[in-house]
Design a protein around this motif. Structure first.
Motif, PDB file in Angstrom:
ATOM      1  N   MET A   1      45.683 -53.505  10.302  1.00 10.21           N
ATOM      2  CA  MET A   1      46.131 -53.052   8.982  1.00 10.21           C
ATOM      3  C   MET A   1      44.936 -52.471   8.233  1.00 10.21           C
ATOM      4  N   LEU A   2      45.157 -51.395   7.502  1.00 10.02           N
ATOM      5  CA  LEU A   2      44.122 -50.796   6.664  1.00 10.02           C
ATOM      6  C   LEU A   2      44.468 -51.042   5.203  1.00 10.02           C
ATOM      7  N   VAL A  20      37.723 -33.226   5.600  1.00  7.82           N
ATOM      8  CA  VAL A  20      38.146 -34.579   5.935  1.00  7.82           C
ATOM      9  C   VAL A  20      39.248 -35.003   4.974  1.00  7.82           C
ATOM     10  N   THR A  21      40.221 -35.750   5.494  1.00  8.67           N
ATOM     11  CA  THR A  21      41.323 -36.255   4.692  1.00  8.67           C
ATOM     12  C   THR A  21      41.433 -37.760   4.902  1.00  8.67           C
ATOM     13  N   ALA A  22      42.342 -38.374   4.163  1.00 11.79           N
ATOM     14  CA  ALA A  22      42.552 -39.821   4.294  1.00 11.79           C
ATOM     15  C   ALA A  22      43.180 -40.186   5.621  1.00 11.79           C
ATOM     16  N   ASP A  23      43.657 -39.206   6.383  1.00 12.08           N
ATOM     17  CA  ASP A  23      44.319 -39.483   7.655  1.00 12.08           C
ATOM     18  C   ASP A  23      43.428 -39.226   8.866  1.00 12.08           C
ATOM     19  N   HIS A  24      42.160 -38.909   8.671  1.00 11.98           N
ATOM     20  CA  HIS A  24      41.251 -38.776   9.801  1.00 11.98           C
ATOM     21  C   HIS A  24      40.987 -40.158  10.412  1.00 11.98           C
ATOM     22  N   PRO A  25      40.936 -40.255  11.729  1.00 12.26           N
ATOM     23  CA  PRO A  25      40.722 -41.558  12.377  1.00 12.26           C
ATOM     24  C   PRO A  25      39.433 -42.219  11.903  1.00 12.26           C
ATOM     25  N   LEU A  26      39.484 -43.550  11.827  1.00  8.16           N
ATOM     26  CA  LEU A  26      38.352 -44.349  11.379  1.00  8.16           C
ATOM     27  C   LEU A  26      37.902 -45.286  12.485  1.00  8.16           C
ATOM     28  N   VAL A  27      36.592 -45.378  12.666  1.00  9.40           N
ATOM     29  CA  VAL A  27      36.005 -46.298  13.642  1.00  9.40           C
ATOM     30  C   VAL A  27      35.021 -47.205  12.906  1.00  9.40           C
ATOM     31  N   GLY A  28      35.276 -48.503  12.948  1.00 10.17           N
ATOM     32  CA  GLY A  28      34.375 -49.474  12.354  1.00 10.17           C
ATOM     33  C   GLY A  28      33.548 -50.137  13.435  1.00 10.17           C
ATOM     34  N   TRP A  29      32.395 -49.524  13.761  1.00 12.17           N
ATOM     35  CA  TRP A  29      31.564 -50.075  14.826  1.00 12.17           C
ATOM     36  C   TRP A  29      30.222 -50.579  14.305  1.00 12.17           C
ATOM     37  N   ARG A  30      29.744 -50.030  13.208  1.00 17.85           N
ATOM     38  CA  ARG A  30      28.476 -50.503  12.644  1.00 17.85           C
ATOM     39  C   ARG A  30      28.708 -51.850  11.960  1.00 17.85           C
ATOM     40  N   VAL A 150      36.175 -62.820  13.760  1.00 17.57           N
ATOM     41  CA  VAL A 150      35.194 -61.738  13.722  1.00 17.57           C
ATOM     42  C   VAL A 150      35.133 -61.149  12.321  1.00 17.57           C
ATOM     43  N   LEU A 151      33.904 -60.894  11.853  1.00 14.62           N
ATOM     44  CA  LEU A 151      33.704 -60.227  10.566  1.00 14.62           C
ATOM     45  C   LEU A 151      32.690 -59.110  10.752  1.00 14.62           C
ATOM     46  N   TYR A 152      33.092 -57.878  10.405  1.00 10.63           N
ATOM     47  CA  TYR A 152      32.195 -56.726  10.427  1.00 10.63           C
ATOM     48  C   TYR A 152      32.017 -56.222   8.998  1.00 10.63           C
ATOM     49  N   VAL A 153      30.792 -55.795   8.670  1.00  6.99           N
ATOM     50  CA  VAL A 153      30.490 -55.126   7.408  1.00  6.99           C
ATOM     51  C   VAL A 153      29.562 -53.961   7.733  1.00  6.99           C
ATOM     52  N   GLY A 154      29.888 -52.773   7.255  1.00  5.44           N
ATOM     53  CA  GLY A 154      29.024 -51.637   7.558  1.00  5.44           C
ATOM     54  C   GLY A 154      29.561 -50.331   7.029  1.00  5.44           C
ATOM     55  N   ARG A 155      29.186 -49.242   7.709  1.00  2.00           N
ATOM     56  CA  ARG A 155      29.601 -47.882   7.330  1.00  2.00           C
ATOM     57  C   ARG A 155      30.544 -47.345   8.390  1.00  2.00           C
ATOM     58  N   LEU A 156      31.674 -46.814   7.967  1.00  2.00           N
ATOM     59  CA  LEU A 156      32.671 -46.278   8.886  1.00  2.00           C
ATOM     60  C   LEU A 156      32.210 -44.976   9.529  1.00  2.00           C
ATOM     61  N   LEU A 157      32.663 -44.755  10.750  1.00  2.00           N
ATOM     62  CA  LEU A 157      32.581 -43.451  11.390  1.00  2.00           C
ATOM     63  C   LEU A 157      33.934 -42.774  11.211  1.00  2.00           C
ATOM     64  N   VAL A 158      33.942 -41.637  10.535  1.00  2.00           N
ATOM     65  CA  VAL A 158      35.165 -40.849  10.336  1.00  2.00           C
ATOM     66  C   VAL A 158      35.163 -39.742  11.381  1.00  2.00           C
ATOM     67  N   LEU A 159      36.155 -39.750  12.277  1.00  2.00           N
ATOM     68  CA  LEU A 159      36.180 -38.761  13.349  1.00  2.00           C
ATOM     69  C   LEU A 159      36.385 -37.358  12.789  1.00  2.00           C
ATOM     70  N   GLU A 160      35.812 -36.388  13.496  1.00  2.00           N
ATOM     71  CA  GLU A 160      35.793 -35.010  13.012  1.00  2.00           C
ATOM     72  C   GLU A 160      37.184 -34.381  12.981  1.00  2.00           C
ATOM     73  N   ARG A 161      38.032 -34.755  13.937  1.00  3.99           N
ATOM     74  CA  ARG A 161      39.379 -34.161  14.016  1.00  3.99           C
ATOM     75  C   ARG A 161      40.447 -35.235  13.970  1.00  3.99           C
ATOM     76  N   LYS A 162      41.616 -34.857  13.474  1.00  5.49           N
ATOM     77  CA  LYS A 162      42.772 -35.745  13.528  1.00  5.49           C
ATOM     78  C   LYS A 162      43.306 -35.836  14.952  1.00  5.49           C
ATOM     79  N   ARG A 233      45.601 -43.252  12.520  1.00  2.00           N
ATOM     80  CA  ARG A 233      46.195 -42.484  11.417  1.00  2.00           C
ATOM     81  C   ARG A 233      46.215 -43.381  10.173  1.00  2.00           C
ATOM     82  N   PRO A 234      45.069 -43.527   9.507  1.00  2.00           N
ATOM     83  CA  PRO A 234      44.939 -44.527   8.455  1.00  2.00           C
ATOM     84  C   PRO A 234      45.928 -44.406   7.313  1.00  2.00           C
TER      85      PRO A 234
END
Length: 271
Positions: A1-2, A20-30, A150-162, A233-234
């Protein structure tokens, strides 16, 4: 869930902006959570808060009771953060109100407002980039003692393309290892599910080489060994967040006539 802060404003990434839009894929790896910078108000015996710094979902933290709890992360970084990820929790089923607070100049301010989660699936809280001295997850009193793995805190990677076609969302990519039970005469005796997980193929195309080198390479270096949060698709499908790994060998290839890169990521994880 986002879960997105009501005050969230999309800003183009730097130093190489792209639409970039609100629907670009998000990766929380950091992730800057460690065993030494995370603390909790209480912890049940055998379930210390330090387990939250381990991406293994089989372990975890459990509060000692169902009273209000704070999980606090002390941040010794000058890099901005904009998300919190939590996996294998009971915040939804336990009816536990959750919010995210950050400490700016000695004052605690709300980064993500109180929310009741729909279920216990992996959750990402997104807010405007900030450089706080600390962050805390506020867990108000609910119907059960809160727990999480698991708890992650960091900066998101926003993918370049939908992502448009050729992708099965992780909640639908059900894989199972099943032992079929039958009698000597061939009668069904019932199946035994030995294991179940989720898999999906993420097709990426029209990726600019410079963007790949700057943003994707660092992620791919750790993505096969360290799990990450992923929202494909956030805005349209905020409930379809997974906690997963890349399990294939990624080989970006320039595609004619644009010479932009194309490659697939095979994901395996939990939802």
């Amino acid at each position: 869930m986002l879960v997105v802060s009501r005050n969230f404003v999309i800003t183009p990434p730097t130093p190489d902006p792209w639409p970039v839009t609100a629907d670009h894929p998000l990766v929380g790896w950091r992730n800057i959570v460690t065993t030494t910078n995370v603390a909790a108000d209480t912890a049940a015996a055998g379930y210390p808060v330090s387990n939250l710094a381990n991406p293994a979902t089989a372990q975890g933290w459990r509060a000692a009771n169902d009273s209000e709890q704070y999980i606090t992360v002390t941040l010794g970084t000058t890099e901005p953060i904009d998300y919190v990820g939590v996996a294998r929790h009971n915040f939804g089923s336990g009816n536990i109100p959750v919010s995210i607070e950050i400490n700016i100049d000695g004052n605690w301010v709300e980064a993500v407002e109180e929310r009741m989660l729909a279920d216990d699936s992996p959750v990402m809280f997104r807010f405007n980039p900030a450089v706080p001295s600390a962050l805390r997850v506020r867990l108000q009193e609910g119907d059960a003692a809160p727990r999480a793995a698991v708890l992650y805190v960091g900066r998101l990677l926003v993918l370049e393309r939908k992502i448009w076609v050729g992708h099965t969302p992780l909640p639908d990519g059900i894989k199972a290892n099943v032992a079929n039970g039958r009698s000597q005469s061939g009668e069904f005796l019932g199946d035994i599910v030995l294991g179940e997980w989720r898999e999906s193929v993420l097709p990426l195309s029209l990726i600019s080489p410079d963007w790949h080198r700057l943003h994707m390479r660092p992620f791919l270096k750790v993505a096969k060994n360290t799990p990450f949060f992923f929202a494909w698709r956030p805005e349209m499908y905020p409930l379809e967040v997974g906690f997963c790994k890349v399990i294939n060998d990624v080989a970006p290839v320039p595609v004619a006539p644009s010479n932009l890169l194309s490659f697939d990521l095979t994901l395996s994880g939990i939802t």
